[in-house]
Design an enzyme around this catalytic site. Sequence first.
Site, PDB file in Angstrom:
ATOM      1  N   HIS A  22       0.839  -1.218   0.000  1.00 50.96           N
ATOM      2  CA  HIS A  22       0.000   0.000   0.000  1.00 50.96           C
ATOM      3  C   HIS A  22       0.861   1.250   0.000  1.00 50.96           C
ATOM      4  O   HIS A  22       0.352   2.362  -0.147  1.00 50.96           O
ATOM      5  CB  HIS A  22      -0.922   0.004   1.230  1.00 50.96           C
ATOM      6  CG  HIS A  22      -2.039  -0.991   1.147  1.00 50.96           C
ATOM      7  ND1 HIS A  22      -2.147  -2.069   2.003  1.00 50.96           N
ATOM      8  CD2 HIS A  22      -3.066  -1.101   0.283  1.00 50.96           C
ATOM      9  CE1 HIS A  22      -3.221  -2.775   1.688  1.00 50.96           C
ATOM     10  NE2 HIS A  22      -3.802  -2.218   0.654  1.00 50.96           N
ATOM     11  N   ARG A  48      -6.293   6.221   1.528  1.00 45.70           N
ATOM     12  CA  ARG A  48      -6.048   5.392   2.720  1.00 45.70           C
ATOM     13  C   ARG A  48      -4.711   5.786   3.362  1.00 45.70           C
ATOM     14  O   ARG A  48      -4.519   5.601   4.562  1.00 45.70           O
ATOM     15  CB  ARG A  48      -6.066   3.918   2.348  1.00 45.70           C
ATOM     16  CG  ARG A  48      -7.441   3.416   1.914  1.00 45.70           C
ATOM     17  CD  ARG A  48      -7.508   1.920   1.816  1.00 45.70           C
ATOM     18  NE  ARG A  48      -6.886   1.398   0.594  1.00 45.70           N
ATOM     19  CZ  ARG A  48      -6.991   0.119   0.228  1.00 45.70           C
ATOM     20  NH1 ARG A  48      -7.663  -0.747   0.988  1.00 45.70           N
ATOM     21  NH2 ARG A  48      -6.424  -0.317  -0.884  1.00 45.70           N
ATOM     22  N   ASP A 214     -14.202  -6.293  -2.877  1.00 45.40           N
ATOM     23  CA  ASP A 214     -13.423  -6.325  -1.645  1.00 45.40           C
ATOM     24  C   ASP A 214     -13.820  -5.105  -0.829  1.00 45.40           C
ATOM     25  O   ASP A 214     -13.577  -3.968  -1.246  1.00 45.40           O
ATOM     26  CB  ASP A 214     -11.925  -6.276  -1.965  1.00 45.40           C
ATOM     27  CG  ASP A 214     -11.076  -6.499  -0.724  1.00 45.40           C
ATOM     28  OD1 ASP A 214     -10.082  -7.218  -0.794  1.00 45.40           O
ATOM     29  OD2 ASP A 214     -11.448  -5.956   0.342  1.00 45.40           O
ATOM     30  N   GLU A 240     -16.233  -9.702  -0.067  1.00 44.36           N
ATOM     31  CA  GLU A 240     -15.040  -9.954   0.733  1.00 44.36           C
ATOM     32  C   GLU A 240     -14.895  -8.936   1.860  1.00 44.36           C
ATOM     33  O   GLU A 240     -15.049  -7.731   1.635  1.00 44.36           O
ATOM     34  CB  GLU A 240     -13.793  -9.913  -0.139  1.00 44.36           C
ATOM     35  CG  GLU A 240     -12.491 -10.107   0.628  1.00 44.36           C
ATOM     36  CD  GLU A 240     -11.307 -10.328  -0.266  1.00 44.36           C
ATOM     37  OE1 GLU A 240     -11.477 -10.927  -1.346  1.00 44.36           O
ATOM     38  OE2 GLU A 240     -10.209  -9.885   0.094  1.00 44.36           O
ATOM     39  N   GLU A 268      -8.017 -11.995   5.725  1.00 42.24           N
ATOM     40  CA  GLU A 268      -6.657 -11.470   5.515  1.00 42.24           C
ATOM     41  C   GLU A 268      -6.116 -10.741   6.739  1.00 42.24           C
ATOM     42  O   GLU A 268      -4.896 -10.646   6.908  1.00 42.24           O
ATOM     43  CB  GLU A 268      -6.597 -10.569   4.283  1.00 42.24           C
ATOM     44  CG  GLU A 268      -7.250  -9.224   4.417  1.00 42.24           C
ATOM     45  CD  GLU A 268      -7.274  -8.479   3.103  1.00 42.24           C
ATOM     46  OE1 GLU A 268      -7.967  -8.940   2.179  1.00 42.24           O
ATOM     47  OE2 GLU A 268      -6.606  -7.436   2.987  1.00 42.24           O
ATOM     48  N   ASP A 291      -3.329 -14.221   5.021  1.00 41.43           N
ATOM     49  CA  ASP A 291      -2.107 -13.760   4.356  1.00 41.43           C
ATOM     50  C   ASP A 291      -0.947 -14.469   5.057  1.00 41.43           C
ATOM     51  O   ASP A 291      -0.773 -14.325   6.264  1.00 41.43           O
ATOM     52  CB  ASP A 291      -1.956 -12.234   4.483  1.00 41.43           C
ATOM     53  CG  ASP A 291      -0.730 -11.735   3.729  1.00 41.43           C
ATOM     54  OD1 ASP A 291      -0.866 -10.872   2.854  1.00 41.43           O
ATOM     55  OD2 ASP A 291       0.382 -12.235   4.022  1.00 41.43           O
ATOM     56  N   HIS A 318      -4.643 -14.412   0.878  1.00 45.62           N
ATOM     57  CA  HIS A 318      -4.514 -13.023   0.427  1.00 45.62           C
ATOM     58  C   HIS A 318      -3.163 -12.905  -0.269  1.00 45.62           C
ATOM     59  O   HIS A 318      -2.170 -13.496   0.117  1.00 45.62           O
ATOM     60  CB  HIS A 318      -4.579 -12.092   1.645  1.00 45.62           C
ATOM     61  CG  HIS A 318      -4.208 -10.688   1.315  1.00 45.62           C
ATOM     62  ND1 HIS A 318      -3.021 -10.113   1.712  1.00 45.62           N
ATOM     63  CD2 HIS A 318      -4.859  -9.760   0.591  1.00 45.62           C
ATOM     64  CE1 HIS A 318      -2.963  -8.874   1.251  1.00 45.62           C
ATOM     65  NE2 HIS A 318      -4.052  -8.636   0.566  1.00 45.62           N
ATOM     66  N   GLU A 338      -4.668 -15.481  -5.549  1.00 46.80           N
ATOM     67  CA  GLU A 338      -4.886 -14.055  -5.830  1.00 46.80           C
ATOM     68  C   GLU A 338      -3.611 -13.457  -6.413  1.00 46.80           C
ATOM     69  O   GLU A 338      -2.511 -13.769  -5.953  1.00 46.80           O
ATOM     70  CB  GLU A 338      -5.259 -13.289  -4.558  1.00 46.80           C
ATOM     71  CG  GLU A 338      -5.356 -11.771  -4.809  1.00 46.80           C
ATOM     72  CD  GLU A 338      -5.698 -10.945  -3.587  1.00 46.80           C
ATOM     73  OE1 GLU A 338      -5.646 -11.475  -2.464  1.00 46.80           O
ATOM     74  OE2 GLU A 338      -6.033  -9.766  -3.763  1.00 46.80           O
TER      75      GLU A 338
HETATM   76  C1  LIG Z   1      -7.776  -4.026  -2.791  1.00 45.88           C
HETATM   77  C2  LIG Z   1      -8.022  -4.043  -1.298  1.00 45.88           C
HETATM   78  O1  LIG Z   1      -8.615  -2.790  -0.957  1.00 45.88           O
HETATM   79  C3  LIG Z   1      -6.750  -4.165  -0.499  1.00 45.88           C
HETATM   80  O2  LIG Z   1      -5.867  -3.114  -0.841  1.00 45.88           O
HETATM   81  C4  LIG Z   1      -6.044  -5.496  -0.703  1.00 45.88           C
HETATM   82  O3  LIG Z   1      -4.793  -5.443  -0.048  1.00 45.88           O
HETATM   83  C5  LIG Z   1      -6.686  -6.706  -0.082  1.00 45.88           C
HETATM   84  O4  LIG Z   1      -7.856  -6.486   0.648  1.00 45.88           O
HETATM   85  C6  LIG Z   1      -6.892  -7.829  -1.084  1.00 45.88           C
HETATM   86  O5  LIG Z   1      -7.758  -8.678  -0.859  1.00 45.88           O
HETATM   87  O6  LIG Z   1      -6.079  -7.868  -2.051  1.00 45.88           O
HETATM   88 MG   LIG Z   2      -9.108  -8.246   0.674  1.00 47.06          MG
END
Ligand SMILES: C[C@H](O)[C@H](O)[C@@H](O)[C@@H](O)C(=O)O
Ligand SMILES: [Mg+2]
Length: 395
Positions: A22, A48, A214, A240, A268, A291, A318, A338
């Site tokens: 991020h 964010r 998401d 999600e 995650e 994750d 994740h 993913e």
């Molecule tokens: C895209 C989402 O807002 C997040 O930035 C991401 O990190 C996560 O939630 C995802 O599932 O990839």
């Molecule tokens: Mg996510």
Amino acid sequence: MSMPTIKAVRAFTVRGGGADYHDQAGGHWIDDHIGTPMGKYPEYRQSRQSFGINVLGTLVVEIEASDGTVGFAVTTAGEIGAFIVEKHLSRFLIGRQVTEIEKIWDQMYFATQYYGRKGVVLNTISGVDLALWDLLAKVRKEPVHALLGGPVRDELQFYATGARPDLAKEMGFIGGKLPLHHVPAEGEEGFRKNIELLAEMRSRCGDDFWLMYDCWMSLDLNYATKLAHKAHEYGLKWIEEALSPDDYWGYAELRKNVPKGMLVTTGEHEATRWGFKLLLEMGCCDIIQPDVGWCGGVTELIKISALADAHSALVVPHGSSVYSYHFVITRQNSPFAEFLMMHPVPDQVVPMFTPLLLDEPVPVNGRMKASVLDKPGFGVRLNPEVKLHRPYANG
Ligand SMILES: C[C@H](O)[C@H](O)[C@@H](O)[C@@H](O)C(=O)O
Ligand SMILES: [Mg+2]
């Protein structure tokens, strides 16, 4: 058979992309008015980063063995993580054999339980654990997936997370996960925009391409239920992380509320077998998304995955680059992975942890052959162009 012992542990931090993905420059899709729990405050809606999503930065953990082999891993924990590694966790590694991964994990977790259990402490433990698996696999001159039982399929297939599922379809991905942009505090207009975006992407992608939302912990049960029912008209495959990770009760209700056939996913920001046991036993979701750089590492994900399998739940980690690919390829209940699109638009595939790693594999036409992962350890190297900082060099 005597194995090398651990002779040094080093913790570095680095800013700008990498594992703290991020932490991007301006104009990136990943920081463009995405819904979050802070969205109830208008001043924190556009970015964010404005509320600090990228304050931690990347933690790089390096573990050197007596035979000179060096294992490493990267995760999201920054300077706090470096402190925990050098001031606390290193005492459970120095002098140990490189095979003592399970015992080291147990000591790291229970020694930090009084101030850890989840969040940045588990991110840090995950980083150490991943570095230990990298080290052991390198000593054994095998890819990590071989230490986990080996591939159960010839290739990985990926869905893409990013602002352009229509472009992801053209690139061969099996689906596209959109970030939700508007939160309950933005009222009916925000709700309408959320649906309009989904409708637009459905019209561009056709009826069969997976589309997901998401929600990044930003909704309440009522809004999430309404969103799920309206989004069902556009074939939303899953909703999600709609609620706070602590609201196990809300997820259990949401799963009963959503239209038949829509999946509820989360995880995650959950950690350890105990956190996922709660999600699974309370019937919170159809797919858990730990994750591996945040839930406790490979050592803990093995336990979490077995628990999920016993509950007939899928485990789709994740996005965490090679750290999840080596796991997913070895598990029947992880049928796809993913891929987080880190290009700013995104209109091209770039390595997820760019620019931190060299040899980081990426999906080609939405897929990755298992053979691509056949290199010792996790098969990646630190990019020497990226300057690392070691804040606690003297331990
Ligand atoms: C895209 C989402 O807002 C997040 O930035 C991401 O990190 C996560 O939630 C995802 O599932 O990839
Ligand atoms: Mg996510």
